[in-house]
Design a protein around this motif. Structure first.
Motif: not given
Length: 322
Positions: A87-112
């Motif tokens: 996901l982070h690799a895809l985001l590095s080349k993405a034109a936009f992101l739509v996201a719901q609020p997610i806390r940092d390190d959700y489920r121990g992963l960098p998904l905030g």
């Protein structure tokens, strides 16, 4: 919550598969469903990503167009470490992101949400949207996340205040008067407004007037009457005014909670009451769900105590109407 309303063999839905062959088929189908995410097909130029719970895929459906091509990704609660890196690799080349609020390190992963935004290239756009819950059509239901008890109730992942009361020896009525229905609805909108006030870019709390049956399928599965205007707002925020896409079918509709007659009357809905559930297009009797949930609580007294604690405000509202 299933990640999409059209593909029902992913996430928690795989639990019922009866063989390794079935499981293998599910893995293959899941990879095909998310082909761009897994690198099996090239993402379109100018692609974006919508990240969140089961509502995220529906948001993707109503904004994805030639102007805002959004690739399909699994719901955030399904992602493992390898998926997160992808996901982070895809985001590095993405034109936009739509996201719901997610806390940092959700489920121990960098998904905030902030962590996801950090992977976007310079110039990429991002907007935050609320995760929606609305109780006006189902003032008897709660969806709970209990860390000590991760297993959902059987058949449908919703706790009915009347079933919880019966299981715990409490007394509540079978239905509420219209004023109480409206009060519960207002409280859920106020909570949504409170969360929007934490700095979200898009609001949805004003979309629940007037009350119509298509607003919500379950307390946490909005309907087209919410998703389409919400899609308009997201598309406009991303630079494509008027760019919402009507999929031409009900979305996030694989599970529909009962629409009880007294709720229909409370809102004067132009919709026939429905006492039973609809799950994957099949009728599931409310009585069958109630019996299964009573047995579930009976076998798990510690879980029942946790459910009662979390549902105490709703239990009090219902008890006061007796």
């Amino acid at each position: 919550m299933a990640p999409t309303d059209t593909f029902l063999i992913m996430g928690g839905e795989t639990a019922g598969l009866g063989s390794l062959a079935d499981h293998g088929d599910a893995v293959i189908a899941r990879r095909a469903h998310y082909a761009a995410f897994f690198g099996d097909e090239a993402p379109p130029a100018g692609y974006g990503i919508v990240v969140g719970n089961c509502q995220a895929e529906s948001l993707r459906l109503v904004i994805s167009s030639d102007a805002l091509p959004a690739i399909r990704v699994p719901a955030v609660h399904e992602l493992d470490a390898a998926d997160t890196a992808r996901l982070h690799a895809l985001l590095s080349k993405a034109a936009f992101l739509v996201a719901q609020p997610i806390r940092d390190d959700y489920r121990g992963l960098p998904l905030g949400t902030a962590q996801l935004r950090g992977s976007l290239p310079v110039g990429a756009r991002s907007v935050t949207v609320p995760a929606i819950r609305y109780a006006g059509l189902h003032p008897f239901h709660a969806v709970l996340r209990l860390p000590a008890f991760p297993e959902d109730p059987p058949l449908v992942a919703y706790h009915d205040v009347r079933t919880v009361a019966e299981a715990s020896g409490l007394s509540v009525p079978a239905m509420l008067p219209p004023a109480a229905v409206r009060s519960i609805a207002d409280a859920s909108v106020a909570e949504l407004r409170r969360r929007e006030g934490r700095g979200l870019d898009i609001v949805a709390s004003d979309l629940f007037v007037p009350v119509v049956a298509d607003l919500i399928r379950t307390v946490n599965h909005p309907g087209n009457a919410v998703f389409l205007p919400l899609g308009e707002r997201i598309a406009a925020a991303l630079g494509n005014p008027g760019g919402a896409v009507d999929p031409g079918r009900p979305i996030l509709a694989s599970v529909r909670a009962p629409l009880e007659s007294w709720v229909v009357d409370a809102w004067a809905l132009d919709e026939a009451p429905r006492e039973d559930w609809i799950v994957a297009g099949e009728t599931l009797a409310a009585a069958v769900v109630q019996e299964a949930h009573l047995a579930y609580y009976r076998e798990r007294p510690a879980l029942l105590a946790a459910v009662v604690e979390r549902m105490t405000p709703l239990l009090r509202t219902w008890a006061a109407a007796a």
